[in-house]
Design an enzyme around this catalytic site. Structure first.
Site, PDB file in Angstrom:
ATOM      1  N   GLU A  60       0.810  -1.219   0.000  1.00  0.00           N
ATOM      2  CA  GLU A  60       0.000   0.000   0.000  1.00  0.00           C
ATOM      3  C   GLU A  60       0.846   1.272   0.000  1.00  0.00           C
ATOM      4  OE1 GLU A  60      -0.237  -2.653   1.859  1.00  0.00           O
ATOM      5  OE2 GLU A  60      -2.212  -2.928   2.771  1.00  0.00           O
ATOM      6  N   CYS A  83      -2.582  -3.512   7.008  1.00  0.00           N
ATOM      7  CA  CYS A  83      -2.160  -3.765   8.391  1.00  0.00           C
ATOM      8  C   CYS A  83      -2.476  -2.572   9.293  1.00  0.00           C
ATOM      9  CB  CYS A  83      -0.684  -4.137   8.450  1.00  0.00           C
ATOM     10  SG  CYS A  83       0.439  -2.810   8.009  1.00  0.00           S
TER      11      CYS A  83
HETATM   12  C1  AOF Z   1       0.018  -5.010   4.450  1.00  0.00           C
HETATM   13  N1  AOF Z   1       0.567  -4.911   3.225  1.00  0.00           N
HETATM   14  O1  AOF Z   1       1.989  -5.586   1.638  1.00  0.00           O
HETATM   15  C2  AOF Z   1       1.851  -6.869   3.601  1.00  0.00           C
HETATM   16  C3  AOF Z   1       1.222  -6.979   4.881  1.00  0.00           C
HETATM   17  O2  AOF Z   1       6.885  -7.528   9.941  1.00  0.00           O
HETATM   18  P1  AOF Z   1       6.003  -6.439   9.385  1.00  0.00           P
HETATM   19  O3  AOF Z   1       5.955  -5.239  10.216  1.00  0.00           O
HETATM   20  O4  AOF Z   1       6.349  -6.140   7.941  1.00  0.00           O
HETATM   21  O5  AOF Z   1       4.516  -7.031   9.382  1.00  0.00           O
HETATM   22  C4  AOF Z   1       4.221  -8.265   8.796  1.00  0.00           C
HETATM   23  C5  AOF Z   1       2.719  -8.419   8.761  1.00  0.00           C
HETATM   24  O6  AOF Z   1       2.174  -7.434   7.900  1.00  0.00           O
HETATM   25  C6  AOF Z   1       2.242  -9.747   8.170  1.00  0.00           C
HETATM   26  O7  AOF Z   1       2.103 -10.754   9.133  1.00  0.00           O
HETATM   27  C7  AOF Z   1       0.877  -9.350   7.650  1.00  0.00           C
HETATM   28  O8  AOF Z   1      -0.049  -9.243   8.698  1.00  0.00           O
HETATM   29  C8  AOF Z   1       1.134  -7.959   7.129  1.00  0.00           C
HETATM   30  N2  AOF Z   1       1.545  -8.002   5.728  1.00  0.00           N
HETATM   31  N3  AOF Z   1       0.310  -6.062   5.235  1.00  0.00           N
HETATM   32  O9  AOF Z   1      -0.730  -4.138   4.873  1.00  0.00           O
HETATM   33  C9  AOF Z   1       1.479  -5.766   2.759  1.00  0.00           C
HETATM   34  N4  AOF Z   1       2.781  -7.751   3.179  1.00  0.00           N
HETATM   35 ZN    ZN Z   2       1.060  -2.831   5.895  1.00  0.00          ZN
END
Ligand code: AOF
Ligand code: ZN
Length: 370
Positions: A60, A83
């Site tokens: 995003e 997220c």
């Molecule tokens: C999103 N967009 O493109 C992805 C998400 O370790 P972090 O902080 O990067 O968080 C990982 C978590 O983020 C993963 O378990 C899932 O819940 C989310 N992935 N979320 O908004 C994204 N790849």
């Molecule tokens: Zn995210």
């Protein structure tokens, strides 16, 4: 009705983007995001992105950066709920709100306990219109590895077998016997690139001396983690797997913590060339899968041999079977396959047949009732 068709069209585009980094985002899911607006002259994509290789930045924030001020009043299509947690990056829900996005369309709700509905709640609380479940089936499929790991603490397991016309997977004592043709092999290499880890038993590792890498132009660096079930640590340090362990990681799984002097020496020799030895009972593959999930492995390709395939099947740990059938016959010296087109284990449903050159690929998926 028209809006629903548009939503599906742009979600399909977001899913196509998500697929581009599948297997390359570490423990983070590969998510696609498309930002669309209408200034009276039709719908227009003003920004799009996929989760970066390695898992960050998320989709995003990159799509918003590409859209710039055009994000204000636009619709964001995201394959996974944005997220809401402060992880290694700030919440994507906040970024969408700050950019002035008016509407968010989501395919799958994130099972990550730090998110799980909170992302949607944050968006709604900020006055953003939220729609969920668009192309939900396709979204679940695209995110099957990540969802399996989060929901069941194990990777999604695909069993791949190549079987001759007379139901054999190889010939005893002959090493690698080509069964399928070039087209099928290219497909398997692509599949390896999209998968987090690949596993074989020591019998196959010794007999075939395989590399288990993704050897397809442009995807060489996308090779999966390579795993050998090898209770006695018989993997030769001269094998292709051991010799390339520093380039593409190799895990050898034994149930023995220590043993004879010779065993300890074999362990040290493997570790010296860069192979990681993991202690986990090979007779209980479920424990190994849990350990892999903890390491962030979301998808596993089991490539044989017969005994390893049978064990995963017996333990109910196979989610999908990819069965290649080639026209050649291997004869009586052959090693019989645990399954073929006429003998598919109970619980699997045939979902498609594809053709690769002279070979057939049948896909079977395990029907879970829950
Ligand atoms: C999103 N967009 O493109 C992805 C998400 O370790 P972090 O902080 O990067 O968080 C990982 C978590 O983020 C993963 O378990 C899932 O819940 C989310 N992935 N979320 O908004 C994204 N790849
Ligand atoms: Zn995210």
């Amino acid at each position: 009705m028209a809006e629903m068709a548009e939503d599906e069209r742009f979600m399909a585009e977001a899913l196509r983007l998500a697929h581009m980094n599948l297997g390359a985002t570490g423990s983070n899911p590969s998510v696609g995001c498309v930002i669309v607006r209408d200034d009276g002259d039709g719908l227009r994509i003003v920004g799009s992105a996929v989760t970066a290789k390695g898992g960050r930045p998320h989709a995003e924030t990159q799509a918003l950066a590409a859209a710039g001020p055009a994000a204000r009043g636009a619709t964001a299509y995201v394959t996974l709920e944005p997220c809401s947690h402060h992880g290694k990056t700030p919440p994507c829900a906040d970024a969408l709100i700050a950019a002035g996005i008016a509407r968010v369309v989501v395919s799958v709700i994130d099972p990550d306990e730090r998110v799980s509905g909170h992302g949607l709640e944050m968006l709604r609380d900020a006055g953003i219109k939220v729609v969920t479940g668009v192309l939900a089936e396709e979204g679940e499929r695209e995110l099957e590895g990540y969802l399996m790991r989060k929901r069941s603490n194990r990777p999604y397991v695909t069993l791949k077998l190549a079987v001759s016309a007379d139901g054999m997977i190889g010939i005893k004592g002959r090493g690698q016997v080509p069964i399928t043709g070039a087209e099928a092999r290219a497909f398997v290499h692509r599949l390896r690139a999209e998968t987090d880890a690949i596993l074989v038993g020591i019998g196959t590792a010794i007999a075939d001396d395989p590399q288990l890498t993704a050897r397809i132009q442009g995807l060489e660096h996308r090779s999966p983690l390579r795993i050998v079930i090898d209770d006695d640590l018989n993997l030769p340090v001269t094998s292709k797997l051991a010799r390339t362990a520093r380039d593409v990681h190799v895990l050898v799984v034994t149930g023995q913590r220590d043993g004879s002097v010779a065993f300890i020496e074999r362990r040290q020799a493997l570790e010296t060339v860069g192979v990681e030895v993991v202690v986990c009972d090979p007779k209980v593959p479920a424990d190994l899968l849990a350990a892999l999930a903890t390491r962030g492995v979301s998808s596993l390709l089991v490539e044989g041999g017969a005994r390893t395939a049978q064990q995963f099947l017996n333990d109910g740990l196979v989610d999908r079977i990819l069965l290649f059938t080639a026209p050649l016959a291997l004869g009586e010296e052959g090693v019989p396959s645990p399954l073929d087109r006429k003998l598919i284990p109970v619980g699997f449903v045939h979902t498609r047949t594809d053709t690769f050159g002279d070979d057939l690929l049948d896909t079977y998926e395990y029907e879970r009732t829950s």
